[in-house]
Design a protein around this motif. Structure first.
Motif, PDB file in Angstrom:
ATOM      1  N   GLY A 161       0.736  -1.139  -0.175  1.00 22.85           N
ATOM      2  CA  GLY A 161       0.025   0.072   0.046  1.00 22.85           C
ATOM      3  C   GLY A 161       0.771   1.246  -0.043  1.00 22.85           C
ATOM      4  O   GLY A 161       0.267   2.309   0.092  1.00 22.85           O
ATOM      5  N   LEU A 162       2.009   1.089  -0.148  1.00 20.07           N
ATOM      6  CA  LEU A 162       2.914   2.370  -0.218  1.00 20.07           C
ATOM      7  C   LEU A 162       2.693   3.151  -1.076  1.00 20.07           C
ATOM      8  O   LEU A 162       2.575   2.756  -2.427  1.00 20.07           O
ATOM      9  N   PRO A 163       2.877   4.647  -1.195  1.00 25.16           N
ATOM     10  CA  PRO A 163       2.813   5.394  -2.548  1.00 25.16           C
ATOM     11  C   PRO A 163       4.011   5.061  -3.411  1.00 25.16           C
ATOM     12  O   PRO A 163       4.999   4.599  -2.887  1.00 25.16           O
ATOM     13  N   THR A 164       3.782   5.209  -4.665  1.00 26.00           N
ATOM     14  CA  THR A 164       4.590   4.709  -5.784  1.00 26.00           C
ATOM     15  C   THR A 164       5.353   5.845  -6.200  1.00 26.00           C
ATOM     16  O   THR A 164       6.194   5.925  -7.374  1.00 26.00           O
ATOM     17  N   SER A 165       5.332   7.070  -5.630  1.00 25.67           N
ATOM     18  CA  SER A 165       6.270   8.053  -5.961  1.00 25.67           C
ATOM     19  C   SER A 165       6.791   8.976  -4.710  1.00 25.67           C
ATOM     20  O   SER A 165       6.141   8.700  -3.611  1.00 25.67           O
ATOM     21  N   ASP A 166       7.995   9.218  -4.616  1.00 25.91           N
ATOM     22  CA  ASP A 166       8.741   9.954  -3.535  1.00 25.91           C
ATOM     23  C   ASP A 166       7.789  10.884  -2.979  1.00 25.91           C
ATOM     24  O   ASP A 166       7.263  11.878  -3.394  1.00 25.91           O
ATOM     25  N   PRO A 167       7.318  10.592  -1.254  1.00 25.36           N
ATOM     26  CA  PRO A 167       6.413  11.647  -0.866  1.00 25.36           C
ATOM     27  C   PRO A 167       7.005  12.870  -0.203  1.00 25.36           C
ATOM     28  O   PRO A 167       6.344  13.715   0.135  1.00 25.36           O
ATOM     29  N   SER A 168       8.488  13.097  -0.344  1.00 25.19           N
ATOM     30  CA  SER A 168       9.179  14.101  -0.171  1.00 25.19           C
ATOM     31  C   SER A 168       8.972  14.475   1.347  1.00 25.19           C
ATOM     32  O   SER A 168       9.056  15.472   1.796  1.00 25.19           O
ATOM     33  N   VAL A 169       8.851  13.237   2.251  1.00 22.06           N
ATOM     34  CA  VAL A 169       8.826  13.623   3.592  1.00 22.06           C
ATOM     35  C   VAL A 169       9.899  12.627   4.184  1.00 22.06           C
ATOM     36  O   VAL A 169       9.869  11.578   4.041  1.00 22.06           O
ATOM     37  N   ALA A 170      10.828  13.384   5.004  1.00 24.58           N
ATOM     38  CA  ALA A 170      12.141  12.385   5.264  1.00 24.58           C
ATOM     39  C   ALA A 170      11.761  11.462   6.324  1.00 24.58           C
ATOM     40  O   ALA A 170      10.786  11.479   7.212  1.00 24.58           O
ATOM     41  N   GLY A 178       8.686  -1.588  -6.984  1.00 19.70           N
ATOM     42  CA  GLY A 178       9.021  -2.877  -6.569  1.00 19.70           C
ATOM     43  C   GLY A 178      10.192  -3.043  -5.400  1.00 19.70           C
ATOM     44  O   GLY A 178      10.250  -3.798  -4.736  1.00 19.70           O
ATOM     45  N   ALA A 179      10.881  -1.581  -5.149  1.00 20.55           N
ATOM     46  CA  ALA A 179      12.030  -1.656  -4.358  1.00 20.55           C
ATOM     47  C   ALA A 179      11.268  -0.685  -3.430  1.00 20.55           C
ATOM     48  O   ALA A 179      10.792   0.691  -3.444  1.00 20.55           O
ATOM     49  N   VAL A 180      11.333  -0.921  -2.027  1.00 12.22           N
ATOM     50  CA  VAL A 180      11.179   0.090  -1.030  1.00 12.22           C
ATOM     51  C   VAL A 180      12.241   0.849  -0.591  1.00 12.22           C
ATOM     52  O   VAL A 180      13.304   0.462  -0.417  1.00 12.22           O
ATOM     53  N   LYS A 181      11.771   2.139  -0.770  1.00 10.32           N
ATOM     54  CA  LYS A 181      12.923   3.282  -0.359  1.00 10.32           C
ATOM     55  C   LYS A 181      12.491   4.255   0.778  1.00 10.32           C
ATOM     56  O   LYS A 181      11.221   4.309   0.940  1.00 10.32           O
ATOM     57  N   VAL A 182      13.275   4.873   1.363  1.00 10.12           N
ATOM     58  CA  VAL A 182      13.162   5.774   2.118  1.00 10.12           C
ATOM     59  C   VAL A 182      13.224   7.041   1.641  1.00 10.12           C
ATOM     60  O   VAL A 182      14.323   7.535   1.305  1.00 10.12           O
ATOM     61  N   SER A 183      12.315   8.029   1.975  1.00 10.41           N
ATOM     62  CA  SER A 183      12.461   9.332   1.280  1.00 10.41           C
ATOM     63  C   SER A 183      13.477  10.178   2.023  1.00 10.41           C
ATOM     64  O   SER A 183      13.379  10.196   3.426  1.00 10.41           O
ATOM     65  N   ALA A 184      14.239  11.008   1.416  1.00  9.32           N
ATOM     66  CA  ALA A 184      15.184  11.985   1.983  1.00  9.32           C
ATOM     67  C   ALA A 184      14.598  13.411   2.469  1.00  9.32           C
ATOM     68  O   ALA A 184      14.936  14.060   3.276  1.00  9.32           O
ATOM     69  N   GLY A 185      13.280  13.738   1.954  1.00 10.54           N
ATOM     70  CA  GLY A 185      12.566  14.727   2.345  1.00 10.54           C
ATOM     71  C   GLY A 185      12.566  15.828   1.225  1.00 10.54           C
ATOM     72  O   GLY A 185      13.102  15.687   0.360  1.00 10.54           O
TER      73      GLY A 185
END
Length: 185
Positions: A161-170, A178-185
């Motif tokens: 259920g994660l968003p498919t684009s960077d939410p821009s929230v650190a 398909g790769a889970v990433k952590v937003s840098a903000g």
């Protein structure tokens, strides 16, 4: 009034179709027990004063189709439900868990502070000498919040259920093809 004699059963029966009421002091300022006449009649125990209604003996209460309670409160019905209804939206009905000394060490309640409605909160003692309670888990209208460490053991975590684009929230997770990433903000 003494009913029966040693080693025999005693029965109190009303004549006619009236109810049976047991009260003291002429029923003016005491509690009473009332057994309604009829097949579906209620049994009412009411206290007209400020004292409590206590059930003492063995410490177990059975409600419903319970022949022998095996816990302090045993409810056996097809849709057994316990209702805690608050009288104002600012109130917080719940369950307290006490230590043997009577101190609350954990609790589960519905939050009613600041007009919050429909949120369930789990708290426990923070472990220091102050004895303060701290929120650890909250079920909200949109999901859940965890305070402190969150540990998942022996389970698979689904990030579908994660968003498919960077939410821009650190610190927020997102799904990049398909790769889970952590937003840098």
């Amino acid at each position: 009034l003494i009913v029966g004699v040693n080693n025999t059963n005693a029965t109190i029966t009303t004549l006619g179709t009236g109810d049976l009421t047991v009260s003291t002091n002429g029923g003016t300022n005491s509690g009473y027990i009332e057994i309604k006449d009829g097949v579906a009649g209620d049994i009412t125990i009411e206290n007209n004063g400020s004292g409590d209604i206590l059930l003492k003996c063995g410490g177990q209460v059975g409600i419903g189709d319970v022949s022998s309670p095996d816990t302090s409160l045993h409810i056996k019905q097809s849709t057994a439900t316990i209702t805690l209804q608050r009288t104002s939206d600012a109130n917080t009905p719940g369950i307290d868990f006490q230590s043997n000394g009577g101190n609350v060490r954990a609790k589960i309640y519905m939050d009613g502070t600041s007009g919050t409605n429909k949120e369930i909160v789990f708290q426990n003692m923070n472990g220091d000498a102050s004895g303060n309670m701290e929120e650890r888990f909250r079920v909200t209208l949109s999901g859940a919040k965890v305070t402190g460490n969150f540990e998942v053991t022996g389970a698979q975590v689904d990030f579908g259920g994660l968003p498919t684009s960077d939410p821009s929230v650190a610190g927020r997770l997102w799904n990049d093809s398909g790769a889970v990433k952590v937003s840098a903000g």
